[in-house]
Design an enzyme around this catalytic site. Structure first.
Site, PDB file in Angstrom:
ATOM      1  N   LEU A 164       1.057  -1.060  -0.019  1.00 55.14           N
ATOM      2  CA  LEU A 164       0.122   0.096   0.091  1.00 55.14           C
ATOM      3  C   LEU A 164       0.971   1.322  -0.067  1.00 55.14           C
ATOM      4  CD1 LEU A 164      -3.052  -0.685   2.606  1.00 55.14           C
ATOM      5  CD2 LEU A 164      -3.259  -0.347   0.197  1.00 55.14           C
ATOM      6  N   ASP A 165       0.653   2.283  -0.685  1.00 52.70           N
ATOM      7  CA  ASP A 165       1.221   3.528  -0.665  1.00 52.70           C
ATOM      8  C   ASP A 165       1.385   3.850   0.682  1.00 52.70           C
ATOM      9  OD1 ASP A 165       0.962   3.172  -3.415  1.00 52.70           O
ATOM     10  OD2 ASP A 165      -0.818   4.457  -3.505  1.00 52.70           O
ATOM     11  N   THR A 166       2.492   4.755   0.886  1.00 51.57           N
ATOM     12  CA  THR A 166       2.760   5.154   2.388  1.00 51.57           C
ATOM     13  C   THR A 166       1.525   6.093   3.009  1.00 51.57           C
ATOM     14  OG1 THR A 166       5.042   5.194   1.833  1.00 51.57           O
ATOM     15  CG2 THR A 166       4.409   6.329   3.971  1.00 51.57           C
ATOM     16  N   THR A 191      -1.531   5.661   1.863  1.00 50.72           N
ATOM     17  CA  THR A 191      -2.767   4.964   1.787  1.00 50.72           C
ATOM     18  C   THR A 191      -2.929   4.088   3.145  1.00 50.72           C
ATOM     19  OG1 THR A 191      -2.693   4.955  -0.497  1.00 50.72           O
ATOM     20  CG2 THR A 191      -3.944   3.525   0.452  1.00 50.72           C
ATOM     21  N   HIS A 228       0.714   3.272  -6.974  1.00 47.72           N
ATOM     22  CA  HIS A 228      -0.096   4.355  -6.898  1.00 47.72           C
ATOM     23  C   HIS A 228      -1.368   4.335  -8.035  1.00 47.72           C
ATOM     24  CE1 HIS A 228       2.900   6.000  -4.275  1.00 47.72           C
ATOM     25  NE2 HIS A 228       3.819   5.984  -5.351  1.00 47.72           N
TER      26      HIS A 228
END
Length: 342
Positions: free
Chosen positions: A206-208, A210, A291
């Site tokens: 997961l994106d930082t 998110t 992303h």
């Protein structure tokens, strides 16, 4: 009564651990001479060993013999008496078992109990209810022996993880990087799974910034399939964007958005909530590019303010709080395996 224990020579945990209920491995006992642990040198343990004022000292002569000598003599007499009592009696014969029983696996109810399906009695009831199958066949009798390394076991049609596998769902907070370790000292997934006996790894990323569901396991094949495009496991995201948004936004996302690394398509799109110009939209897709949701919405003209993944395949976030780690249930593990053909 504590005095009764003292009279038997049992010491107490060092450092006053009785008050705070120390775990067994933290306790040290006064086992006396010849023991494996050294007890405290003073206090109640010492009194129990005969160090109190007026009590006999260890090894003190009493009637011409030491206490140790009396103890050895008593044990010798007891041993002789027991030997005479059982002399001449036939050996007890153990129940017969079929040849190679130990090599032919374990009892099914024992394996199910170890996998978390309840007590052995509860697992026997699962068999009685014809809810268990081995290698595609419904089990109709108790005591079946199976090999957990080779045989496929299912309960209610869902595969049972019979090995020492662990499965967790973490509600990742924003600002946490999706790695088990971070050389830069940033908060990472590994900070939430310390003191685990088995090394875990994350399923995808997961994106930082998110938030939401990220799975952790030590089952390599399951993790590989869950992230492989071939199996098309769907992930659902909630995104906060600012409108107004056109009616055809969902169609554009499902038809495909051109990105620098190729087209990206959403499987589903809907508006969940609207407050003025603020929209909460749901995006479902099975891709896992970096992303991906943020880039798709930004390319469509709607940068994302906040993004949360609310489900990964059959595993949903529900009311799990941010930063909380929970163990997946047997049913959830079985659903994950069914999702990717395991």
């Amino acid at each position: 009564d504590g005095r009764a224990f003292e009279a038997e020579g049992v010491g107490h945990p060092a450092g006053g651990d009785t008050a705070r209920g120390a775990r067994p491995e933290e306790r040290r006992y006064d086992v006396g001479p010849g023991g494996t642990h050294e007890g405290p040198k003073s206090g109640r343990g010492a009194s129990a060993r005969g160090g109190a004022k007026g009590g006999p000292k260890q090894g003190q002569q009493r009637g011409g013999r030491t206490e140790n000598a009396r103890s050895r003599e008593y044990e010798t007499r007891t041993e002789e008496r027991n030997r005479d009592r059982y002399a001449g009696k036939p050996d007890i014969k153990l129940p017969k078992t079929f040849p190679g029983a130990e090599e032919e696996g374990e009892r099914l109810q024992k394996i199910l109990a170890r996998a978390g399906y309840g007590s052995r009695r509860a697992c026997e009831e699962l068999v009685d209810q014809a809810r268990v199958e081995v290698n595609g066949q419904i089990v109709l009798e108790q005591g079946l022996r199976v090999d957990p390394e080779k045989d496929e076991i299912k309960v209610d049609g869902l595969t049972v993880a019979t090995q020492s596998y662990q499965f967790f769902s973490l509600n990742k907070p924003a600002g946490v990087v999706s790695t088990m370790e971070d050389n830069e000292g940033r908060q990472c997934l590994g900070d939430y799974v310390t003191n685990r006996e088995t090394r875990l790894f994350h399923v995808g990323r997961l994106d930082t910034e998110t938030e939401g569901v990220i799975l952790l396991t030590n089952h390599g094949e399951l993790a590989h399939r869950l992230t492989h495009p071939k199996y098309g496991v769907k992930k659902v995201y909630l995104a906060h964007i600012v409108g107004p948004i056109p009616r055809d936004l969902g169609k554009r996302l499902k038809d495909g958005i051109q990105l620098e690394d190729g087209y990206a398509k959403a499987d589903h799109f809907r508006v969940v909530e609207q407050t003025g110009k603020n929209y909460l939209v749901e995006v479902t897709l099975h891709e896992g590019r970096k992303h991906i949701v943020r880039r798709m919405l930004a390319e469509a003209g709607f940068p994302v303010d906040k993004l949360v993944r609310v489900s990964f395949g059959p595993i949903t976030l529900g009311d799990q709080k941010s930063g909380w780690l929970r163990r997946l249930s047997n049913t959830e593990v079985g659903m994950l395996m069914a999702e990717v053909g395991l």
